[in-house]
Design a protein around this motif. Sequence first.
Motif, PDB file in Angstrom:
ATOM      1  N   TYR A  64      -6.386   3.252  -5.565  1.00 60.27           N
ATOM      2  CA  TYR A  64      -6.082   1.816  -5.595  1.00 60.27           C
ATOM      3  C   TYR A  64      -5.503   1.358  -4.257  1.00 60.27           C
ATOM      4  O   TYR A  64      -5.884   0.313  -3.717  1.00 60.27           O
ATOM      5  CB  TYR A  64      -5.102   1.532  -6.732  1.00 60.27           C
ATOM      6  CG  TYR A  64      -4.719   0.085  -6.893  1.00 60.27           C
ATOM      7  CD1 TYR A  64      -5.616  -0.838  -7.407  1.00 60.27           C
ATOM      8  CD2 TYR A  64      -3.445  -0.367  -6.545  1.00 60.27           C
ATOM      9  CE1 TYR A  64      -5.259  -2.166  -7.575  1.00 60.27           C
ATOM     10  CE2 TYR A  64      -3.088  -1.692  -6.697  1.00 60.27           C
ATOM     11  CZ  TYR A  64      -4.002  -2.589  -7.210  1.00 60.27           C
ATOM     12  OH  TYR A  64      -3.651  -3.905  -7.358  1.00 60.27           O
ATOM     13  N   SER A  65      -4.595   2.151  -3.691  1.00 58.22           N
ATOM     14  CA  SER A  65      -4.001   1.792  -2.404  1.00 58.22           C
ATOM     15  C   SER A  65      -5.032   1.878  -1.277  1.00 58.22           C
ATOM     16  O   SER A  65      -4.983   1.098  -0.320  1.00 58.22           O
ATOM     17  CB  SER A  65      -2.811   2.708  -2.092  1.00 58.22           C
ATOM     18  OG  SER A  65      -3.223   4.053  -1.961  1.00 58.22           O
ATOM     19  N   THR A  66      -5.992   2.806  -1.396  1.00 54.50           N
ATOM     20  CA  THR A  66      -7.056   2.897  -0.402  1.00 54.50           C
ATOM     21  C   THR A  66      -7.941   1.654  -0.440  1.00 54.50           C
ATOM     22  O   THR A  66      -8.372   1.149   0.602  1.00 54.50           O
ATOM     23  CB  THR A  66      -7.921   4.149  -0.639  1.00 54.50           C
ATOM     24  OG1 THR A  66      -7.094   5.310  -0.612  1.00 54.50           O
ATOM     25  CG2 THR A  66      -8.998   4.285   0.429  1.00 54.50           C
ATOM     26  N   VAL A  69       0.835  -1.205   0.000  1.00 58.04           N
ATOM     27  CA  VAL A  69       0.000   0.000   0.000  1.00 58.04           C
ATOM     28  C   VAL A  69       0.868   1.252   0.000  1.00 58.04           C
ATOM     29  O   VAL A  69       0.593   2.221  -0.717  1.00 58.04           O
ATOM     30  CB  VAL A  69      -0.939  -0.004   1.226  1.00 58.04           C
ATOM     31  CG1 VAL A  69      -1.607   1.358   1.401  1.00 58.04           C
ATOM     32  CG2 VAL A  69      -1.992  -1.091   1.084  1.00 58.04           C
ATOM     33  N   TYR A  70       1.933   1.234   0.798  1.00 58.54           N
ATOM     34  CA  TYR A  70       2.856   2.376   0.835  1.00 58.54           C
ATOM     35  C   TYR A  70       3.472   2.618  -0.544  1.00 58.54           C
ATOM     36  O   TYR A  70       3.543   3.759  -1.012  1.00 58.54           O
ATOM     37  CB  TYR A  70       3.963   2.103   1.854  1.00 58.54           C
ATOM     38  CG  TYR A  70       5.167   3.004   1.726  1.00 58.54           C
ATOM     39  CD1 TYR A  70       5.152   4.300   2.229  1.00 58.54           C
ATOM     40  CD2 TYR A  70       6.323   2.568   1.073  1.00 58.54           C
ATOM     41  CE1 TYR A  70       6.258   5.125   2.104  1.00 58.54           C
ATOM     42  CE2 TYR A  70       7.420   3.391   0.944  1.00 58.54           C
ATOM     43  CZ  TYR A  70       7.397   4.666   1.455  1.00 58.54           C
ATOM     44  OH  TYR A  70       8.488   5.483   1.316  1.00 58.54           O
ATOM     45  N   GLN A 125      -0.901   6.101  -6.719  1.00 57.64           N
ATOM     46  CA  GLN A 125      -2.197   5.488  -7.010  1.00 57.64           C
ATOM     47  C   GLN A 125      -3.034   5.471  -5.718  1.00 57.64           C
ATOM     48  O   GLN A 125      -3.249   4.427  -5.111  1.00 57.64           O
ATOM     49  CB  GLN A 125      -2.001   4.071  -7.555  1.00 57.64           C
ATOM     50  CG  GLN A 125      -1.172   4.021  -8.831  1.00 57.64           C
ATOM     51  CD  GLN A 125      -0.982   2.605  -9.338  1.00 57.64           C
ATOM     52  OE1 GLN A 125      -1.924   1.820  -9.413  1.00 57.64           O
ATOM     53  NE2 GLN A 125       0.253   2.259  -9.686  1.00 57.64           N
ATOM     54  N   PHE A 126      -3.523   6.615  -5.345  1.00 58.15           N
ATOM     55  CA  PHE A 126      -4.156   6.777  -4.041  1.00 58.15           C
ATOM     56  C   PHE A 126      -5.430   5.954  -3.889  1.00 58.15           C
ATOM     57  O   PHE A 126      -5.665   5.332  -2.860  1.00 58.15           O
ATOM     58  CB  PHE A 126      -4.445   8.261  -3.784  1.00 58.15           C
ATOM     59  CG  PHE A 126      -3.234   9.137  -3.867  1.00 58.15           C
ATOM     60  CD1 PHE A 126      -2.186   8.980  -2.969  1.00 58.15           C
ATOM     61  CD2 PHE A 126      -3.120  10.114  -4.845  1.00 58.15           C
ATOM     62  CE1 PHE A 126      -1.060   9.782  -3.034  1.00 58.15           C
ATOM     63  CE2 PHE A 126      -1.996  10.920  -4.922  1.00 58.15           C
ATOM     64  CZ  PHE A 126      -0.965  10.750  -4.012  1.00 58.15           C
ATOM     65  N   GLY A 137       0.705   3.589  -3.168  1.00 55.30           N
ATOM     66  CA  GLY A 137      -0.010   4.804  -2.805  1.00 55.30           C
ATOM     67  C   GLY A 137       0.873   6.028  -2.740  1.00 55.30           C
ATOM     68  O   GLY A 137       0.688   6.986  -3.501  1.00 55.30           O
ATOM     69  N   SER A 187      -6.066  -1.024   1.357  1.00 55.08           N
ATOM     70  CA  SER A 187      -6.085  -0.772   2.795  1.00 55.08           C
ATOM     71  C   SER A 187      -7.455  -1.075   3.389  1.00 55.08           C
ATOM     72  O   SER A 187      -7.557  -1.623   4.500  1.00 55.08           O
ATOM     73  CB  SER A 187      -5.709   0.693   3.058  1.00 55.08           C
ATOM     74  OG  SER A 187      -5.645   0.962   4.434  1.00 55.08           O
TER      75      SER A 187
END
Length: 297
Positions: free
Chosen positions: A265-267, A253-254, A262-263, A257, A270
């Motif tokens: 997608y990483s959210t 995720v880090y 890729q905010f 993101g 998470s």
Amino acid sequence: MKVMKRLRQDGILYLMLIPPLAYFVIFHVIPIWGMRLAFQDYRIIGDNVWVGFKHFEVLFSSPAFFNVLKNTAIISAMKIVFGFPVPILLALMINEVTSRYYRKYVQSIVYLPHFLSWVVIAGIWIKLLSPSEGAVNLIANFFGLPSVDYMTSKDHIRWVFVVSEIWRSAGWDSIIYLAAIMSISPVLYEAAKIDGATRLQMMFRITLPQISGTIVTVFILNLGFFMSAGFDQVFNMMNDSVISVVDILDTYVYRIGLVNGQFAYSTAASLFKGVIGIVLILGTHFTSKRLTGKGLW
């Protein structure tokens, strides 16, 4: 009236609750609203676009995601299986120490690693396990065994995580079990002594049953962090040689993101991790409640 009377009596204690409550509200409650980004396409300029489960579909079709999911499950399972009993055993052993001075000395030693950051701990373990000058390999060489580069070995790196996690956390985690042991009525031990019970028998017949509720509660709470596996530890001890077997959800995720931007997608990744954690806590609670009658509530 009772509430006001209690506030006046225990006002200082309630004031002490303000900092931790503020922490959880700011960093754990308010960010929940931001989880809606998992169902949107992020836009720097203008409003975000609602896309439904698009990011989850991409997530579950990605081989990289299932690899980090597998790594997370393996590392977390190893830490729970091998690490969870250690604080309990440590608390039981400390409780058996009769010398108050020696007990305080031991407690100070085992609590100390908890106050070190993973940056410092990673440096210590990398130096300790160095194939050329590390203490572990020097001892192995003394007995005629070959040197092993543990930090770049895919067969050993997960065990390094487990052992270093136990070394750092076991002493501090034992405090809650020691507190539970201290709350046991001395009358039970006195009655057992009169009946001729040995220290080992009292441990298994009195101490462990009396702290079983605490053990169950801590175990359930630990399962809630099953999908975390320790970002700080992995991030500081990971390298390119072993990334395929230690890359976990948090580092994934880090990377996608904050590093790749890729905010949304990483959210989504998470949010998936958080949902699994809630399911594990509730599932373990109700299972424990049905089997043992003990749970979180």
